[in-house]
Design a protein around this motif. Structure first.
Motif, PDB file in Angstrom:
ATOM      1  N   ALA A 610      43.596  48.463  34.566  1.00  0.00           N
ATOM      2  CA  ALA A 610      45.034  48.431  34.809  1.00  0.00           C
ATOM      3  C   ALA A 610      45.662  49.796  34.558  1.00  0.00           C
ATOM      4  CB  ALA A 610      45.682  47.374  33.922  1.00  0.00           C
ATOM      5  N   SER A 611      45.000  50.647  33.760  1.00  0.00           N
ATOM      6  CA  SER A 611      45.542  51.960  33.422  1.00  0.00           C
ATOM      7  C   SER A 611      45.414  52.957  34.564  1.00  0.00           C
ATOM      8  CB  SER A 611      44.820  52.512  32.186  1.00  0.00           C
ATOM      9  OG  SER A 611      44.954  51.629  31.090  1.00  0.00           O
ATOM     10  N   VAL A 612      44.629  52.651  35.592  1.00  0.00           N
ATOM     11  CA  VAL A 612      44.436  53.585  36.700  1.00  0.00           C
ATOM     12  C   VAL A 612      45.317  53.219  37.888  1.00  0.00           C
ATOM     13  CG1 VAL A 612      42.085  54.051  35.945  1.00  0.00           C
ATOM     14  CG2 VAL A 612      42.481  52.290  37.651  1.00  0.00           C
ATOM     15  N   ARG A 613      46.326  52.386  37.650  1.00  0.00           N
ATOM     16  CA  ARG A 613      47.202  51.951  38.739  1.00  0.00           C
ATOM     17  C   ARG A 613      47.841  53.136  39.452  1.00  0.00           C
ATOM     18  NH1 ARG A 613      49.695  47.195  39.815  1.00  0.00           N
ATOM     19  NH2 ARG A 613      48.911  46.343  37.837  1.00  0.00           N
ATOM     20  N   HIS A 614      48.208  54.163  38.705  1.00  0.00           N
ATOM     21  CA  HIS A 614      48.916  55.306  39.290  1.00  0.00           C
ATOM     22  C   HIS A 614      47.981  56.458  39.644  1.00  0.00           C
ATOM     23  CE1 HIS A 614      52.764  53.434  38.384  1.00  0.00           C
ATOM     24  NE2 HIS A 614      52.312  53.168  37.172  1.00  0.00           N
ATOM     25  N   ALA A 615      46.689  56.227  39.613  1.00  0.00           N
ATOM     26  CA  ALA A 615      45.744  57.266  40.022  1.00  0.00           C
ATOM     27  C   ALA A 615      45.831  57.483  41.526  1.00  0.00           C
ATOM     28  CB  ALA A 615      44.333  56.888  39.620  1.00  0.00           C
ATOM     29  N   ASP A 616      45.701  58.742  41.937  1.00  0.00           N
ATOM     30  CA  ASP A 616      45.730  59.046  43.370  1.00  0.00           C
ATOM     31  C   ASP A 616      44.411  58.684  44.043  1.00  0.00           C
ATOM     32  OD1 ASP A 616      48.390  60.558  43.618  1.00  0.00           O
ATOM     33  OD2 ASP A 616      47.394  61.614  41.973  1.00  0.00           O
ATOM     34  N   LEU A 617      43.326  58.719  43.269  1.00  0.00           N
ATOM     35  CA  LEU A 617      42.010  58.416  43.824  1.00  0.00           C
ATOM     36  C   LEU A 617      41.143  57.837  42.720  1.00  0.00           C
ATOM     37  CD1 LEU A 617      39.989  58.583  46.211  1.00  0.00           C
ATOM     38  CD2 LEU A 617      39.443  60.915  45.460  1.00  0.00           C
ATOM     39  N   ILE A 618      40.422  56.762  43.044  1.00  0.00           N
ATOM     40  CA  ILE A 618      39.560  56.098  42.076  1.00  0.00           C
ATOM     41  C   ILE A 618      38.137  56.102  42.614  1.00  0.00           C
ATOM     42  CG2 ILE A 618      39.093  53.966  40.810  1.00  0.00           C
ATOM     43  CD1 ILE A 618      42.042  53.224  41.238  1.00  0.00           C
ATOM     44  N   HIS A 619      37.210  56.575  41.779  1.00  0.00           N
ATOM     45  CA  HIS A 619      35.789  56.508  42.118  1.00  0.00           C
ATOM     46  C   HIS A 619      35.131  55.482  41.202  1.00  0.00           C
ATOM     47  CE1 HIS A 619      36.044  59.893  44.806  1.00  0.00           C
ATOM     48  NE2 HIS A 619      36.457  60.716  43.842  1.00  0.00           N
ATOM     49  N   VAL A 620      34.428  54.529  41.791  1.00  0.00           N
ATOM     50  CA  VAL A 620      33.765  53.467  41.034  1.00  0.00           C
ATOM     51  C   VAL A 620      32.267  53.748  41.034  1.00  0.00           C
ATOM     52  CG1 VAL A 620      33.453  50.987  40.769  1.00  0.00           C
ATOM     53  CG2 VAL A 620      35.552  51.870  41.806  1.00  0.00           C
ATOM     54  N   LEU A 621      31.682  53.843  39.831  1.00  0.00           N
ATOM     55  CA  LEU A 621      30.252  54.120  39.704  1.00  0.00           C
ATOM     56  C   LEU A 621      29.535  52.926  39.089  1.00  0.00           C
ATOM     57  CD1 LEU A 621      31.753  57.147  38.746  1.00  0.00           C
ATOM     58  CD2 LEU A 621      29.437  57.750  39.419  1.00  0.00           C
ATOM     59  N   ASP A 622      28.283  52.766  39.464  1.00  0.00           N
ATOM     60  CA  ASP A 622      27.455  51.684  38.928  1.00  0.00           C
ATOM     61  C   ASP A 622      26.010  52.163  38.873  1.00  0.00           C
ATOM     62  OD1 ASP A 622      26.815  49.029  38.036  1.00  0.00           O
ATOM     63  OD2 ASP A 622      26.029  48.639  40.051  1.00  0.00           O
ATOM     64  N   LYS A 623      25.456  52.207  37.670  1.00  0.00           N
ATOM     65  CA  LYS A 623      24.068  52.625  37.458  1.00  0.00           C
ATOM     66  C   LYS A 623      23.768  53.978  38.094  1.00  0.00           C
ATOM     67  CE  LYS A 623      22.360  47.882  37.048  1.00  0.00           C
ATOM     68  NZ  LYS A 623      21.444  46.853  37.572  1.00  0.00           N
ATOM     69  N   GLU A 625      25.274  55.480  40.609  1.00  0.00           N
ATOM     70  CA  GLU A 625      25.566  55.616  42.033  1.00  0.00           C
ATOM     71  C   GLU A 625      27.042  55.361  42.291  1.00  0.00           C
ATOM     72  OE1 GLU A 625      22.956  53.551  44.673  1.00  0.00           O
ATOM     73  OE2 GLU A 625      21.260  53.640  43.296  1.00  0.00           O
ATOM     74  N   LEU A 626      27.586  56.060  43.289  1.00  0.00           N
ATOM     75  CA  LEU A 626      28.963  55.835  43.697  1.00  0.00           C
ATOM     76  C   LEU A 626      28.991  54.636  44.637  1.00  0.00           C
ATOM     77  CD1 LEU A 626      31.914  56.909  43.720  1.00  0.00           C
ATOM     78  CD2 LEU A 626      31.302  58.173  45.801  1.00  0.00           C
ATOM     79  N   VAL A 627      29.728  53.592  44.247  1.00  0.00           N
ATOM     80  CA  VAL A 627      29.748  52.368  45.043  1.00  0.00           C
ATOM     81  C   VAL A 627      31.065  52.169  45.785  1.00  0.00           C
ATOM     82  CG1 VAL A 627      28.040  51.192  43.630  1.00  0.00           C
ATOM     83  CG2 VAL A 627      30.434  51.017  43.000  1.00  0.00           C
ATOM     84  N   GLU A 628      32.154  52.774  45.305  1.00  0.00           N
ATOM     85  CA  GLU A 628      33.448  52.626  45.969  1.00  0.00           C
ATOM     86  C   GLU A 628      34.329  53.819  45.662  1.00  0.00           C
ATOM     87  OE1 GLU A 628      35.128  48.225  46.270  1.00  0.00           O
ATOM     88  OE2 GLU A 628      34.470  48.681  44.233  1.00  0.00           O
ATOM     89  N   SER A 629      35.232  54.106  46.571  1.00  0.00           N
ATOM     90  CA  SER A 629      36.271  55.107  46.358  1.00  0.00           C
ATOM     91  C   SER A 629      37.519  54.668  47.102  1.00  0.00           C
ATOM     92  CB  SER A 629      35.833  56.490  46.858  1.00  0.00           C
ATOM     93  OG  SER A 629      34.777  56.999  46.080  1.00  0.00           O
ATOM     94  N   GLY A 630      38.676  54.983  46.543  1.00  0.00           N
ATOM     95  CA  GLY A 630      39.920  54.632  47.204  1.00  0.00           C
ATOM     96  C   GLY A 630      41.071  54.616  46.227  1.00  0.00           C
ATOM     97  N   ALA A 643      33.029  46.174  43.578  1.00  0.00           N
ATOM     98  CA  ALA A 643      32.848  46.132  42.132  1.00  0.00           C
ATOM     99  C   ALA A 643      34.168  46.301  41.394  1.00  0.00           C
ATOM    100  CB  ALA A 643      31.868  47.228  41.710  1.00  0.00           C
ATOM    101  N   PHE A 644      35.077  47.162  41.911  1.00  0.00           N
ATOM    102  CA  PHE A 644      36.340  47.389  41.224  1.00  0.00           C
ATOM    103  C   PHE A 644      37.158  46.104  41.156  1.00  0.00           C
ATOM    104  CE2 PHE A 644      40.810  48.536  40.988  1.00  0.00           C
ATOM    105  CZ  PHE A 644      40.820  49.474  39.968  1.00  0.00           C
ATOM    106  N   ARG A 645      37.291  45.409  42.285  1.00  0.00           N
ATOM    107  CA  ARG A 645      38.069  44.173  42.304  1.00  0.00           C
ATOM    108  C   ARG A 645      37.460  43.142  41.358  1.00  0.00           C
ATOM    109  NH1 ARG A 645      41.706  41.664  45.859  1.00  0.00           N
ATOM    110  NH2 ARG A 645      41.674  39.388  45.703  1.00  0.00           N
ATOM    111  N   GLU A 646      36.138  43.059  41.353  1.00  0.00           N
ATOM    112  CA  GLU A 646      35.466  42.094  40.481  1.00  0.00           C
ATOM    113  C   GLU A 646      35.738  42.396  39.010  1.00  0.00           C
ATOM    114  OE1 GLU A 646      30.899  40.614  39.416  1.00  0.00           O
ATOM    115  OE2 GLU A 646      31.271  41.991  41.079  1.00  0.00           O
ATOM    116  N   LEU A 647      35.603  43.687  38.605  1.00  0.00           N
ATOM    117  CA  LEU A 647      35.866  44.059  37.217  1.00  0.00           C
ATOM    118  C   LEU A 647      37.336  43.864  36.860  1.00  0.00           C
ATOM    119  CD1 LEU A 647      33.718  47.329  36.980  1.00  0.00           C
ATOM    120  CD2 LEU A 647      33.227  45.133  35.902  1.00  0.00           C
TER     121      LEU A 647
END
Length: 676
Positions: A610-623, A625-630, A643-647
């Motif tokens: 919830a703290s990254v709501r105002h981020a301009d860009l979010i990179h989601v990593l898992d093990k 590897e980069l799995v999502e960006s946006g 993965a981001f929505r699930e977490l």
């Protein structure tokens, strides 16, 4: 919980304490110290050949530390040796005159000039010894300081990967001893020079008196030399083998004295448990010291017996020369004095050479550290960071942590301390300048690794990190670091004043009170300072008089103020609100947004999505590897099922449907309700 430690960890599995507390035996074979085997093969003759090199190294340190004191020591030892030789000659003259024919009155009168010579040489020798002692006393602490500075200078200039490497850490441990042993080398080297001059003087007198006495003099000294060499080898081998065990024992004792674990030690009753295992490990080390003492005593006993035999042969030879008339009585008396003086000088010489070589073994570790540090040093120079920096791009970056390194991105698998899985694998992502870029993911996903690679603390194994098209490997590392400020989750809490804990963010520039106040007000650290007894000058170390201990939230505000005071273009914040309450957390993220609005780039690493709501860009990593960006909205869009929505949904569910608990009823009311 109480386990009885074994007396010694000499077996392959180690003691109970070692297995329970440290996971296995703490003895190691020191294979990294290549010079160790060479030392054990060293003979007395080889040691003598090494003497010029060892003395030259000590002289270089002394010359760098205090040239005047070095000249005082050298001149004093040379004067002492010459006066000793002249004194022996004067004594021979006295004996020859006294034992000559004639009346006793005439013989004594004739011997007075020689007696005066003996007195003068004795006084000169005493003055020279005093001067040498004073010079050595001035040199020793300065040499230790110079050697320690050289040690620290090399250590601070190596790559982070070297500091985190277990083998390099072992070398640093041994080299640290070398820095302190360099001080003792001054005394040993002084003893070598003085003993050598004295021996040469005595040997010269003996050679003049009768050449056959010189080999006997050497024969008397060989047993002691052998004993000294053998015992020093045993001490050095024991130290190398038990170094890690001793350090672990000190760790237990220090844990009982530190303020951090003190509450848990008392509440959980950990003190007796740690004391029990400290005693067990100490007893194991004491047993090793007892073994060394017994071995040393046996060697010395054998050497004393051989020395006695050699002395008997020497005096038999003197008696034979006297009986056959090949030597006058006065010459024999002088020869006895010369043999005693020369024997003591040669024994001292061998002992000091042995001490010098033993100390030099540790100093050689210091020299080896210099060589290793040079190979692992941070490169100096390089291309400047582009002024028009707009984008930092990771291109197919793969990275493995060095074996035995300690990082929070390593896989948390207690059964497998090492793994072939990289911390990052083929990661490609963009970090636009002047924006808030968030890195999110579970523990071990690679978030902190990305930040360390971005900060230039590591270079990728494969792939490239480009700063507006320029490979980060080509950039001047010092200039790159000038662009970066870091607030890590475990940022260092300096045991200095409150003021210094902020201004140390820019130690190279003069302290600026206005910049300090602005940075403190920005992070809320000004309120922390006003609550301290001495304000900004309060020492933040409770172990000293007047020192104070801050809470975790207060420290975090100082850390954020430190990064603000640094005023770098890129700010990396790793879990910046982990020790803050909800209100302070909101304030911090408001401040982070203001930084980005002012053009500063913020790399935000957090578990709280919830703290990254105002981020301009979010990179989601898992093990790794980069799995999502946006953006936040893109990653939570109804069509997104990543993965981001699930977490995020997992974290939101903890609060969304949670009902407030009903007030607790008194016990008697509950009982009455049950009866009704």
């Amino acid at each position: 919980m109480k386990l009885k430690p074994k007396a010694t960890p000499a077996d392959s599995e180690g003691s109970e304490s070692e297995r329970l507390l440290f996971g296995g035996p703490l003895l190691y074979d020191a294979r990294w110290a290549d010079h160790r085997d060479a030392y054990f093969r060293m003979s007395l003759w080889a040691m003598a050949l090494q003497l010029p090199h060892l003395v030259a190294f000590t002289v270089r340190l002394a010359w760098r530390a205090d040239r005047r004191a070095m000249w005082t020591v050298g001149g004093g030892e040379l004067t002492r040796g010459v006066s000793q030789a002249v004194g022996l000659i004067a004594i021979n003259s006295v004996l020859a005159t006294v034992l000559a024919s004639g009346t006793i009155e005439h013989r004594v009168q004739d011997a007075i000039p020689a007696m005066i010579g003996v007195a003068i040489t004795g006084i000169l020798g005493a003055l020279a010894t005093a001067a040498s002692t004073a010079g050595t006393g001035r040199l020793e602490p300065k040499v230790e300081r110079v050697a320690t500075e050289m040690y620290l200078t090399h250590v601070v200039q190596v790559e982070l990967s070297a500091v985190e490497d277990a083998e390099f850490n072992r070398l640093m441990d041994s080299a640290k001893i070398g820095a302190s042993e360099a001080r003792r080398m001054v005394s040993s080297c002084t003893g070598v020079v003085g003993s050598l001059v004295s021996f040469v003087a005595a040997a010269g007198v003996l050679t003049v008196l009768h050449p056959a006495l010189l080999p006997l003099l050497v024969l008397m000294t060989l047993p002691r030399s052998w004993a000294s060499l053998r015992n020093s080898r045993a001490r050095y081998a024991s130290y190398q083998q038990w170094m890690q065990h001793s350090r672990a024992g000190r760790l237990l004792s220090q844990s009982l004295m530190q303020t951090g674990p003190a509450p848990e030690i008392r509440v959980h009753g950990v003190g007796p448990f740690l004391l029990h295992h400290f005693r067990g490990m100490s007893e194991a080390y004491e047993k090793e010291q007892s073994r060394l003492a017994t071995s040393r005593a046996r060697v010395r006993l054998a050497a004393s017996a051989l020395t006695g035999i050699a002395a008997a042969l020497t005096y038999i030879a003197l008696g034979t020369l006297l009986a056959t008339g090949l030597m006058a009585l006065s010459v024999a008396g002088t020869a006895v004095l010369a043999i005693r003086t020369g024997g003591q000088s040669l024994a001292t010489l061998v002992l000091q050479v042995n001490n010098l070589y033993e100390q030099a073994c540790y100093v050689q570790d210091l020299q080896r550290l210099f060589q290793e540090a040079a190979l692992r040093a941070i490169p100096v120079g390089g291309a400047p960071v582009p002024d028009d920096l707009t984008l930092i791009r990771f291109e197919n970056v793969t990275f493995h942590y060095p074996e035995d390194s300690d990082t929070d991105d390593e896989p948390e698998n207690a059964d497998a301390p090492t793994t072939d899985r990289p911390a990052l694998k083929d990661v490609t992502l963009d970090i636009p300048l002047g924006k808030i870029v968030a890195l999110v993911g579970e523990n071990g996903s690679g978030k902190t690794t990305v930040s360390k690679l971005l900060a230039g603390l590591y270079h990728p194994d494969d792939g490239t990190i480009r700063w507006s098209g320029t490979d980060a490997r080509e950039l001047d590392r010092a200039r790159l670091w000038d662009e970066i400020a870091i607030v890590s989750q475990d940022f260092h809490r300096w045991p200095f004043t409150c003021r210094m804990n902020i201004t140390i963010g820019r130690p190279e520039r003069p302290l600026e009170e206005q910049a300090l106040e602005q940075a403190a007000a920005y992070a809320g650290a000004d309120k922390v300072a006003t609550e301290l007894p001495r304000g900004w000058d309060t020492l933040l170390n409770k172990g000293y008089k007047g020192g104070r201990q801050l809470s975790g939230g207060q420290w975090q505000k100082l850390g954020i103020a430190r990064a603000r005071y640094r005023d770098a273009r890129i700010l990396i914040v790793d879990e910046p609100t982990s020790a803050l309450d909800a209100k302070a957390e909101l304030e911090v993220f408001d401040q982070i947004r203001k930084l980005a609005d002012g053009g500063q780039t913020v790399i935000l690493i957090t578990h709280r999505l919830a703290s990254v709501r105002h981020a301009d860009l979010i990179h989601v990593l898992d093990k790794g590897e980069l799995v999502e960006s946006g953006t936040f909205e893109e990653l939570l869009a109804p069509s997104a099922a990543g993965a981001f929505r699930e977490l995020y949904e997992m974290q939101r569910a903890q609060f969304q449907d949670a009902a407030l608990p009903s007030p607790r009823q008194p016990a008697d009311a509950e009982e009455g309700s049950a009866i009704r």
